[in-house]
Design an enzyme around this catalytic site. Structure first.
Site, short mmCIF file in Angstrom:
data_model
loop_
_atom_site.label_atom_id
_atom_site.label_comp_id
_atom_site.label_asym_id
_atom_site.label_seq_id
_atom_site.Cartn_x
_atom_site.Cartn_y
_atom_site.Cartn_z
CG ASP A 8 -0.45 0.19 2.43
OD1 ASP A 8 1.01 0.22 2.47
OD2 ASP A 8 -1.09 0.57 3.45
CB CYS A 63 0.77 -2.23 4.82
SG CYS A 63 0.59 -3.27 6.39
CB THR A 65 2.78 -1.99 10.82
OG1 THR A 65 1.38 -2.55 10.58
CG2 THR A 65 2.40 -0.69 11.67
CG HIS A 96 10.97 -24.64 12.10
ND1 HIS A 96 11.02 -24.33 13.35
CD2 HIS A 96 11.92 -25.23 11.64
CE1 HIS A 96 12.14 -25.14 14.00
NE2 HIS A 96 12.62 -25.40 12.74
CG HIS A 131 9.26 -28.25 10.73
ND1 HIS A 131 8.74 -27.73 12.05
CD2 HIS A 131 10.58 -28.63 10.93
CE1 HIS A 131 9.98 -27.72 12.51
NE2 HIS A 131 10.87 -28.31 11.86
C1 RB5 Z 1 -1.91 2.92 6.54
O1 RB5 Z 1 -1.64 4.10 7.01
C2 RB5 Z 1 -1.68 1.74 7.33
O2 RB5 Z 1 -2.51 1.74 8.47
C3 RB5 Z 1 -1.18 0.64 6.91
O3 RB5 Z 1 -0.08 0.86 5.83
C4 RB5 Z 1 -0.89 -0.66 7.61
O4 RB5 Z 1 0.15 -0.22 8.49
C5 RB5 Z 1 -1.70 -1.40 8.22
O5 RB5 Z 1 -1.64 -2.52 8.88
#
Ligand code: RB5
Length: 142
Positions: A8, A63, A65, A96, A131
């Site tokens: 994203d 994304c 995080t 694993h 596994h």
């Molecule tokens: C976008 O702002 C953010 O929420 C997305 O990239 C991500 O971190 C969601 O888990």
């Protein structure tokens, strides 16, 4: 071996860095294609469907995080998406868990570390044996 890669807006810069720095890997870029705000589940969907249809062999999803995009990817039976932040986890995710998607956080993981995590994941072999039995249970009916 074709690896799909999608992000994203929160992972867009890291996706570009990976594509620029790992030119020897056969990537299929599944978007997004700008830093405009988008919804990460759509990009997880594109990657998971491409793996399950056999269009690509595995994937990298990014994304901000890595959390949301990994949550969506793991809704698919047959997808094993691993969000990793360190070398040991990257290694174990293949050895694993036979992770077929590596998830990264564009806002949590440095460019350099991300390249190292990708290389580690790609260079590690699945150990199979016990596994495989456990992986079969991941997709077992609940
Ligand atoms: C976008 O702002 C953010 O929420 C997305 O990239 C991500 O971190 C969601 O888990």
């Amino acid at each position: 071996m074709i690896i799909g890669i999608a992000s994203d807006h929160g992972g867009y810069d890291l996706k570009l860095h990976i594509l620029n720095e790992l030119p020897d890997i056969s990537f299929k870029d599944l978007g997004t294609n700008s830093s405009d705000s988008v919804h990460y589940p759509y990009f997880a969907d594109k990657c998971c469907k491409a793996i399950l249809s056999g269009d690509i062999d595995s994937g990298i999803l990014i994304c901000g995080t890595g959390i949301g995009i990994s949550m969506r990817a793991n809704r698919y039976c047959g997808i094993r998406a691993a969000l990793v932040h360190d070398e040991f986890s990257a290694k174990m995710s293949k050895a694993h868990n036979n992770a077929n998607i590596l998830c990264l956080g564009g806002r949590t993981t440095s460019n350099e570390l991300a390249l190292h995590l990708i290389q580690t994941w790609m260079d590690t072999q699945f150990e199979s044996g016990r596994h495989q039995d456990r992986i079969d249970l991941i997709d077992a009916p609940i």
